[in-house]
Design an enzyme around this catalytic site. Structure first.
Site, PDB file in Angstrom:
ATOM      1  N   ARG A   6      39.613  28.774  68.240  1.00 23.51           N
ATOM      2  CA  ARG A   6      38.210  28.636  68.635  1.00 23.51           C
ATOM      3  C   ARG A   6      37.937  29.544  69.823  1.00 23.51           C
ATOM      4  NH1 ARG A   6      37.622  26.626  64.419  1.00 23.51           N
ATOM      5  NH2 ARG A   6      36.631  24.642  63.827  1.00 23.51           N
ATOM      6  N   GLU A  57      29.906  34.347  67.409  1.00 22.97           N
ATOM      7  CA  GLU A  57      30.184  34.682  66.004  1.00 22.97           C
ATOM      8  C   GLU A  57      29.168  34.067  65.050  1.00 22.97           C
ATOM      9  OE1 GLU A  57      33.424  32.091  64.075  1.00 22.97           O
ATOM     10  OE2 GLU A  57      34.085  32.286  66.132  1.00 22.97           O
ATOM     11  N   HIS A  70      36.132  35.385  61.297  1.00 23.80           N
ATOM     12  CA  HIS A  70      36.529  33.984  61.120  1.00 23.80           C
ATOM     13  C   HIS A  70      37.004  33.741  59.686  1.00 23.80           C
ATOM     14  CE1 HIS A  70      35.908  29.799  63.020  1.00 23.80           C
ATOM     15  NE2 HIS A  70      36.883  29.752  62.134  1.00 23.80           N
TER      16      HIS A  70
END
Length: 336
Positions: A235, A264, A303
């Site tokens: 994270r 993001e 991600h």
């Protein structure tokens, strides 16, 4: 018999088709939305189950709109995007997917490490330009190097196993210590400061919460071993943004592999920045991201560490089992 209504948000077409095949249509009525969750969607008033992903913020407003809601099923391990306390107050259960990508995320972690240690990203760009000089491409061996794993849970353990296959030394920092595992895998638990100062590669694999918020920050960034690689597939909030940019700028980090980064969740909105009003901090986050992208020693992936065919199927299977088990009074991965 009244059907149980389930709404899935942030769900791609392939995942929709997979879930459609699993649920019994005589018992469940399914609604699928590719877009992120928003409070303006009228279906919220009708549903019994809300299934979301990490960019879907389930706050007080959403919960109040969903008058019939009984279960929130997040298709992720983390659940900091859900107001857990308010859901509990409203007698709404919350479940997650605690195990799905242990090896998947660990493998992506090493993809980033290898790309940085052997300059694969630089070599690829050069080869596309028909430039085949070796200048500036010399890398380093992983064998004999020390990797510091912050968060020795299921993903961290897989990282350790892979590291041992490369002949690396392993240090770990975790609030919970398993000394039997420490002996079996031949690693050593150390304090965070010791890990930062002793590791050639630092990789994050712990959950994001109040205790881990900005655990690497401007106060301890100078303790990092000069030139260490920094990897974050967990994270973005685990490291203070100012500390990340400072460490890269000053060469404290010799390179960084980031699958998560500040702002993001704004990438989908980036093309709209010039046509609508957005908070200045959002624009700043994207500008900082663009500055990082220009650096040769930084690799950013969107991600995607969790995103393998096998891991996605495990996520969907567990989500299905969570929902059906909830209504059949069976065990499921309950958060609250």
């Amino acid at each position: 018999m009244k059907k149980i209504k389930v709404a899935f948000f942030s769900i791609p077409t392939k995942e929709k088709n997979y879930l459609n095949k699993r649920f019994d249509k005589n018992k469940y009525e399914l609604y699928f939305f590719k877009d992120n969750l928003n409070s303006g969607n009228s279906i919220l008033k009708e549903i019994d189950v809300l299934s979301v992903f990490i960019y879907d913020k389930v706050d007080k407003e959403i919960i109040d709109k969903a008058k019939k809601l009984k279960l929130i099923a997040t298709r992720s391990t983390g659940f900091n995007h859900i107001d857990i306390e308010y859901a509990k107050k409203k007698n709404i259960s919350v479940c997650n997917v605690p195990y799905y990508g242990e090896n998947t995320v660990a493998e992506h972690t090493f993809a980033l490490i290898l790309a940085l240690s052997r300059n694969l990203h630089k070599a690829y760009i050069r080869s596309q330009q028909s430039i085949f000089t070796l200048d500036g491409l010399r890398g380093f061996d992983l064998r004999g190097k020390t990797i510091g794993v912050i968060g020795a849970g299921s993903i961290g353990v897989h990282v350790m196993k892979i590291a041992k296959g490369f002949g690396m030394k392993v240090l770990a920092y975790d609030i919970r210590k398993n000394h039997i595992l420490e002996e079996l895998l031949d690693f050593k638990y150390v304090d965070l400061d010791v890990l930062l100062s002793s590791s050639d590669i630092i990789t994050l694999h712990c959950p994001y919460n109040e205790q881990t918020h900005h655990m690497i920050n401007m106060n301890n960034i100078h303790k990092v071993k000069k030139g260490a690689l920094f990897i974050n597939t967990a994270r973005s909030g685990l490291i203070e943004p100012a500390a990340l940019y400072y460490a890269i700028d000053k060469g404290i980090f010799g390179g960084a592999g980031l699958d998560v980064f500040e702002g993001e969740e704004l990438l989908k909105e980036e093309n709209q920045m010039l046509t609508k009003n957005v908070p200045i901090q959002n624009v700043e986050a994207l500008l900082k991201r663009n500055l990082l992208l220009r650096r040769e020693n930084v690799i950013i992936t969107p991600h995607m560490a969790f995103d393998s065919h096998e891991a996605i199927e495990r996520i969907l299977d567990t989500t299905y089992e969570n929902i059906t088990s909830f209504f059949e009074n069976k065990n499921y991965y309950k958060v609250v």
